[in-house]
Design a protein around this motif. Structure first.
Motif, short mmCIF file in Angstrom:
data_model
loop_
_atom_site.label_atom_id
_atom_site.label_comp_id
_atom_site.label_asym_id
_atom_site.label_seq_id
_atom_site.Cartn_x
_atom_site.Cartn_y
_atom_site.Cartn_z
N LEU A 259 0.85 -1.30 0.00
CA LEU A 259 -0.01 0.03 -0.10
C LEU A 259 0.95 1.34 -0.02
CD1 LEU A 259 -2.77 1.50 0.07
CD2 LEU A 259 -2.81 1.08 2.52
N GLN A 260 2.01 1.19 0.86
CA GLN A 260 2.76 2.44 0.85
C GLN A 260 3.50 2.60 -0.48
OE1 GLN A 260 5.05 1.31 4.37
NE2 GLN A 260 4.12 2.57 5.57
N SER A 261 3.99 1.48 -1.10
CA SER A 261 4.45 1.80 -2.53
C SER A 261 3.62 2.41 -3.22
CB SER A 261 5.16 0.40 -2.84
OG SER A 261 5.74 0.51 -4.17
N ALA A 262 2.20 1.70 -3.11
CA ALA A 262 1.24 2.09 -4.25
C ALA A 262 0.90 3.73 -4.29
CB ALA A 262 -0.12 1.22 -4.08
N LEU B 164 -7.34 6.45 -4.57
CA LEU B 164 -8.25 5.79 -3.75
C LEU B 164 -7.78 4.54 -3.13
CD1 LEU B 164 -11.09 6.80 -2.51
CD2 LEU B 164 -12.29 5.66 -4.68
N PHE B 165 -8.41 4.11 -2.23
CA PHE B 165 -7.92 2.74 -1.80
C PHE B 165 -9.16 1.97 -1.16
CE2 PHE B 165 -6.75 -0.37 1.67
CZ PHE B 165 -6.24 -1.46 0.81
N GLN B 166 -9.35 0.71 -1.44
CA GLN B 166 -10.50 -0.35 -1.01
C GLN B 166 -10.01 -1.37 -0.48
OE1 GLN B 166 -13.55 -3.12 -2.96
NE2 GLN B 166 -13.81 -1.27 -3.56
N TYR B 167 -10.24 -1.75 0.96
CA TYR B 167 -9.84 -2.72 1.52
C TYR B 167 -11.06 -3.89 1.19
CZ TYR B 167 -8.71 -5.72 5.74
OH TYR B 167 -8.39 -6.86 6.68
N ARG B 168 -10.38 -4.79 0.39
CA ARG B 168 -11.26 -6.04 0.37
C ARG B 168 -10.69 -7.40 0.68
NH1 ARG B 168 -11.91 -9.82 -4.03
NH2 ARG B 168 -14.11 -10.13 -4.58
N CYS C 164 -3.26 5.01 4.77
CA CYS C 164 -4.14 5.87 3.97
C CYS C 164 -4.33 7.40 4.65
CB CYS C 164 -5.56 5.29 3.70
SG CYS C 164 -5.40 3.93 2.59
N ARG C 165 -4.73 7.41 5.88
CA ARG C 165 -5.04 8.66 6.42
C ARG C 165 -3.69 9.70 6.37
NH1 ARG C 165 -8.87 7.16 11.56
NH2 ARG C 165 -10.92 7.33 10.28
N ALA C 166 -2.59 8.99 6.77
CA ALA C 166 -1.41 9.80 6.76
C ALA C 166 -1.10 10.18 5.59
CB ALA C 166 -0.18 8.90 7.31
N ASN C 167 -1.55 9.57 4.44
CA ASN C 167 -1.15 10.12 3.10
C ASN C 167 -2.40 10.85 2.43
OD1 ASN C 167 1.56 9.15 2.19
ND2 ASN C 167 0.70 7.56 3.42
N HIS C 168 -3.57 11.01 3.03
CA HIS C 168 -4.87 11.63 2.50
C HIS C 168 -5.36 10.80 1.35
CE1 HIS C 168 -3.28 14.71 5.22
NE2 HIS C 168 -2.29 14.84 4.49
N ILE C 169 -5.22 9.64 1.57
CA ILE C 169 -5.99 8.69 0.47
C ILE C 169 -7.25 8.18 0.93
CG2 ILE C 169 -6.00 6.59 -1.02
CD1 ILE C 169 -4.03 8.82 -1.79
N PRO C 170 -8.53 8.43 0.59
CA PRO C 170 -9.68 8.00 1.22
C PRO C 170 -9.56 6.35 1.14
CG PRO C 170 -10.39 9.49 -0.49
CD PRO C 170 -8.64 9.40 -0.57
N GLU D 266 -20.59 -3.16 8.80
CA GLU D 266 -20.14 -2.91 10.28
C GLU D 266 -18.74 -2.53 10.48
OE1 GLU D 266 -22.42 -5.41 8.94
OE2 GLU D 266 -24.02 -4.33 9.76
N LEU D 267 -17.91 -3.20 9.74
CA LEU D 267 -16.51 -2.81 10.07
C LEU D 267 -16.28 -1.39 9.44
CD1 LEU D 267 -13.44 -3.86 10.28
CD2 LEU D 267 -13.37 -4.51 7.97
N ALA D 268 -16.89 -1.03 8.42
CA ALA D 268 -16.64 0.33 8.09
C ALA D 268 -16.91 1.44 9.08
CB ALA D 268 -17.56 0.66 6.30
N ILE D 269 -18.26 1.08 9.60
CA ILE D 269 -18.91 1.86 10.78
C ILE D 269 -17.85 1.96 11.89
CG2 ILE D 269 -20.64 2.38 12.25
CD1 ILE D 269 -22.43 1.08 9.89
N GLU D 270 -17.27 0.81 12.29
CA GLU D 270 -16.41 0.53 13.37
C GLU D 270 -15.37 1.36 13.20
OE1 GLU D 270 -14.21 -2.87 15.99
OE2 GLU D 270 -15.47 -3.51 14.59
N LEU D 271 -14.73 1.38 12.10
CA LEU D 271 -13.38 2.15 11.60
C LEU D 271 -13.55 3.66 11.49
CD1 LEU D 271 -11.95 -0.37 9.11
CD2 LEU D 271 -11.01 0.08 11.24
N ASP D 272 -14.84 4.11 11.14
CA ASP D 272 -15.24 5.28 10.76
C ASP D 272 -14.54 5.57 9.25
OD1 ASP D 272 -16.36 7.75 10.54
OD2 ASP D 272 -14.70 8.72 11.63
N ALA D 273 -14.54 4.43 8.62
CA ALA D 273 -13.93 4.56 7.19
C ALA D 273 -14.69 5.66 6.31
CB ALA D 273 -14.16 3.19 6.51
N ASP D 274 -13.89 6.12 5.23
CA ASP D 274 -14.39 7.09 4.29
C ASP D 274 -15.56 6.76 3.49
OD1 ASP D 274 -12.35 9.06 5.11
OD2 ASP D 274 -10.97 7.79 4.17
N GLY D 275 -15.90 5.30 3.30
CA GLY D 275 -16.99 4.99 2.51
C GLY D 275 -16.85 3.25 2.52
#
Length: 217
Positions: free
Chosen positions: A31-34, A41-45, A68-74, A82-91
């Motif tokens: 992820l850091q390299s990408a 934009l990044f999606q955790y799948r 992602c947050r450190a690099n301003h990538i949503p 449920e995971l998205a809500i728990e993490l307060d993900a961007d979407g």
């Protein structure tokens, strides 16, 4: 984060999707390299044979979200509301087999909502129910998704644009830097990839080539 369509189009340019099973190397390093290479934009799948479950899935999600947050990538979560809500993900991004977009929209408020669509009626329904963008594909043959639909090529993107559907669109499925440009030419705003970056010798270089291909148009 309520995202305006013009901003969403920019975020979709190089949309990287990844979970632990997709990587040849450590997911955090990939992820850091990408990000260094220019993903927007990044999606955790976290899906597929041997994928992480429960606490391990959550812990990896948190580590990737921190990057992602450190690099301003949503940071978008695939399917797991449920995971998205728990993490307060961007979407979140959902498929046609998941709960209706209208219900997901109520749960996540004004966060980013992406919906996969394979037919015109599915696209219109997703838009009516609050989608911020549509995922269209598979554009080219892919082996990443075991339940992938039939290959659509560029035809459905063209149908959507001919139907005056203006919502941001991202193509997915078998996309590489070599075949990305026609997708943008057909009317998509960006491309989403998994293995083209996650299994590349240099995720940085692969992401950069994709970024250049998409922005040539």
């Amino acid at each position: 984060m309520a995202v305006k369509p013009e901003e969403m189009r920019k975020l979709l340019r190089v949309y990287f999707i990844m979970g632990s099973v997709n990587c040849s190397n450590d997911p955090e390093e990939v992820l850091q390299s990408a990000i260094k290479g220019g993903i927007t934009l990044f999606q955790y799948r976290e899906k597929g044979k041997g994928c992480l479950q429960g606490k391990e899935k959550l812990q990896l999600a948190k580590r990737l979200q921190t990057i992602c947050r450190a690099n301003h990538i949503p940071f978008i979560v695939n399917d797991d509301i449920e995971l998205a809500i728990e993490l307060d993900a961007d979407g979140v991004h959902i498929g046609q087999e998941d709960e209706p977009a209208s219900m997901v929209r109520k749960k996540i408020g004004n966060k980013i909502l992406g919906v996969s669509a394979h037919r015109l009626d599915e696209a219109r329904k997703a838009i009516a129910e609050g989608a911020d963008y549509l995922g269209i594909g598979p554009i080219y043959p892919t082996s990443t998704k075991e339940d992938a639909k039939a290959v659509q090529g560029l035809s459905f993107i063209k149908v959507l644009r001919a139907s005056e559907i203006k919502i941001p669109l991202v193509g997915i499925g078998g996309i590489t830097a070599e075949n990305a440009a026609p997708i943008i030419g057909a009317g998509a705003d960006g491309v989403s990839v998994i293995t083209a970056i996650s299994q590349a010798d240099s995720p940085d270089a692969s992401a950069r080539l994709l970024y250049e291909a998409v922005n040539e148009k």
